[in-house]
Write a protein that holds these residues in place. Structure first.
Motif, PDB file in Angstrom:
ATOM      1  N   UNK A 107       6.580  46.600  68.623  1.00 43.29           N
ATOM      2  CA  UNK A 107       7.857  45.260  67.311  1.00 43.29           C
ATOM      3  C   UNK A 107       8.631  45.653  67.463  1.00 43.29           C
ATOM      4  N   UNK A 108       9.306  46.657  66.941  1.00 47.06           N
ATOM      5  CA  UNK A 108      10.460  47.054  66.249  1.00 47.06           C
ATOM      6  C   UNK A 108      11.323  46.856  67.161  1.00 47.06           C
TER       7      UNK A 108
ATOM      8  N   UNK B 251      10.848  43.445  59.388  1.00 44.27           N
ATOM      9  CA  UNK B 251      10.116  44.523  60.339  1.00 44.27           C
ATOM     10  C   UNK B 251       9.076  45.058  59.911  1.00 44.27           C
ATOM     11  N   UNK B 252       9.564  46.455  58.427  1.00 43.60           N
ATOM     12  CA  UNK B 252       8.747  47.338  58.353  1.00 43.60           C
ATOM     13  C   UNK B 252       7.711  46.036  57.571  1.00 43.60           C
TER      14      UNK B 252
ATOM     15  N   UNK C 211       3.309  46.200  59.504  1.00 48.30           N
ATOM     16  CA  UNK C 211       2.573  46.996  58.402  1.00 48.30           C
ATOM     17  C   UNK C 211       1.195  45.844  58.218  1.00 48.30           C
ATOM     18  N   UNK C 212       1.697  44.628  58.622  1.00 43.77           N
ATOM     19  CA  UNK C 212       0.889  43.542  58.565  1.00 43.77           C
ATOM     20  C   UNK C 212      -0.522  44.011  60.565  1.00 43.77           C
ATOM     21  N   UNK C 213       0.526  44.150  61.214  1.00 43.46           N
ATOM     22  CA  UNK C 213      -0.831  44.328  62.069  1.00 43.46           C
ATOM     23  C   UNK C 213      -0.987  45.220  62.246  1.00 43.46           C
ATOM     24  N   UNK C 214      -0.743  46.405  61.675  1.00 45.38           N
ATOM     25  CA  UNK C 214      -1.420  48.035  61.889  1.00 45.38           C
ATOM     26  C   UNK C 214      -2.771  48.320  60.839  1.00 45.38           C
ATOM     27  N   UNK C 215      -2.483  46.918  59.725  1.00 43.14           N
ATOM     28  CA  UNK C 215      -3.563  46.508  58.634  1.00 43.14           C
ATOM     29  C   UNK C 215      -5.014  46.626  59.283  1.00 43.14           C
TER      30      UNK C 215
ATOM     31  N   UNK D  86      -7.078  42.546  51.606  1.00 42.11           N
ATOM     32  CA  UNK D  86      -6.261  42.807  50.234  1.00 42.11           C
ATOM     33  C   UNK D  86      -5.063  43.143  51.229  1.00 42.11           C
ATOM     34  N   UNK D  87      -5.069  44.404  51.920  1.00 44.09           N
ATOM     35  CA  UNK D  87      -4.071  44.837  52.021  1.00 44.09           C
ATOM     36  C   UNK D  87      -3.102  44.140  53.409  1.00 44.09           C
ATOM     37  N   UNK D  88      -4.229  43.313  53.847  1.00 41.04           N
ATOM     38  CA  UNK D  88      -3.472  42.102  55.279  1.00 41.04           C
ATOM     39  C   UNK D  88      -3.064  41.157  54.100  1.00 41.04           C
ATOM     40  N   UNK D  89      -2.958  41.282  53.386  1.00 41.31           N
ATOM     41  CA  UNK D  89      -2.627  39.299  52.812  1.00 41.31           C
ATOM     42  C   UNK D  89      -1.381  39.885  51.791  1.00 41.31           C
ATOM     43  N   UNK D  90      -1.000  41.468  51.114  1.00 41.89           N
ATOM     44  CA  UNK D  90       0.018  42.027  50.777  1.00 41.89           C
ATOM     45  C   UNK D  90       0.627  41.947  51.850  1.00 41.89           C
TER      46      UNK D  90
END
Length: 253
Positions: A177-178, A147-148, A152-156, A126-130
């Motif tokens: 990524x930044x 960017x943020x 978050x997507x890759x970190x999750x 769910x966190x990846x989906x969000x």
């Protein structure tokens, strides 16, 4: 007072670290003496000493008898340190370091996506989906927001591997990524093509398809690598043509 000293220390670390990475203070050279740095930066010796300890922990410097604090060879630097990645991004005129970061991501993230497909809990999915939903919402209108969300997507996904050794790599990916998106996705519209690529990874993870997730992540990173190469080539071409334009004779009256 402690918070103020810590902020000052972080600024000194940034200033000295950037000077080392950009080559202003070269490998094998000694950094300026404490009293000199105190005068230059307007801070106390305590702040300078704390900053040097931080730089030493990053592998940038070491103390040597009778020589002071010396810049270590680049092979000794902690190249996975997010601060070093950011400093290198500021001096990466030819894009070589950004290409290397992308190669590193291509070696690590596809496997992480496969592991996430195998191990992620419902909450982690769910966190990846969000994170993806935020990417979808901000694409085309908010570069910083996108960017943020992308970070978050890759970190999750890294967290969802269930392997704690992947967690520090999430910080590296965030810094990478930044740097990458500021080269390839300068305009909001540039982000639109990334959304469906990320959605394919998301779907594979949620469907518990490790091989599909691994392939989708690799394809996405290969696409990013191609866009980085095009951006670098475009920048290099513009730089090579700039002197020619400046030498064009002015029209005579």
């Amino acid at each position: 007072m402690a918070r103020t000293r810590r902020n000052l220390c972080e600024q000194v670390v940034h200033d000295l670290g950037f000077r080392i990475v950009m080559g202003e203070i070269r490998v094998g050279d000694a950094i300026p003496q404490e009293w000199t740095l105190c005068e230059q930066m307007g801070v106390s010796r305590t702040v300078i000493r704390e900053a040097i300890k931080s730089l030493a922990a990053k592998g940038l410097v070491e103390s040597r008898a009778k020589r002071g604090t010396i810049v270590r060879p680049t092979s000794d630097w902690n190249h996975l340190d997010p601060a070093i990645i950011q400093w290198q991004a500021g001096t990466d005129d030819d894009g070589r370091n950004l290409v290397r970061l992308t190669e590193f991501r291509q070696a690590v993230e596809p496997r992480a996506a496969a592991m996430a497909a195998e191990r992620a809990s419902e909450q982690e999915m769910q966190q990846i989906r969000e994170a993806w939903e935020e990417m979808d919402r901000t694409a085309g209108n908010d570069v910083e927001g996108f960017l943020a969300a992308d970070i978050r997507f890759h970190s999750e996904i890294m967290q969802a591997t269930g392997n704690p050794f992947f967690a520090p790599v999430a910080n590296v990916i965030g810094a990478s990524l930044e740097s990458s998106l500021r080269v390839t996705n300068c305009l909001p519209s540039d982000n639109l093509s990334s959304v469906p690529l990320h959605e394919t990874v998301l779907k594979a993870i949620c469907d518990r398809q490790p091989q599909v997730a691994e392939g989708a992540m690799l394809s996405m990173l290969q696409d990013a690598g191609k866009r980085i190469q095009r951006a670098i080539a475009t920048t290099a071409k513009a730089k090579s043509q700039a002197p020619m334009k400046s030498q064009t004779p002015k029209n005579r009256k």
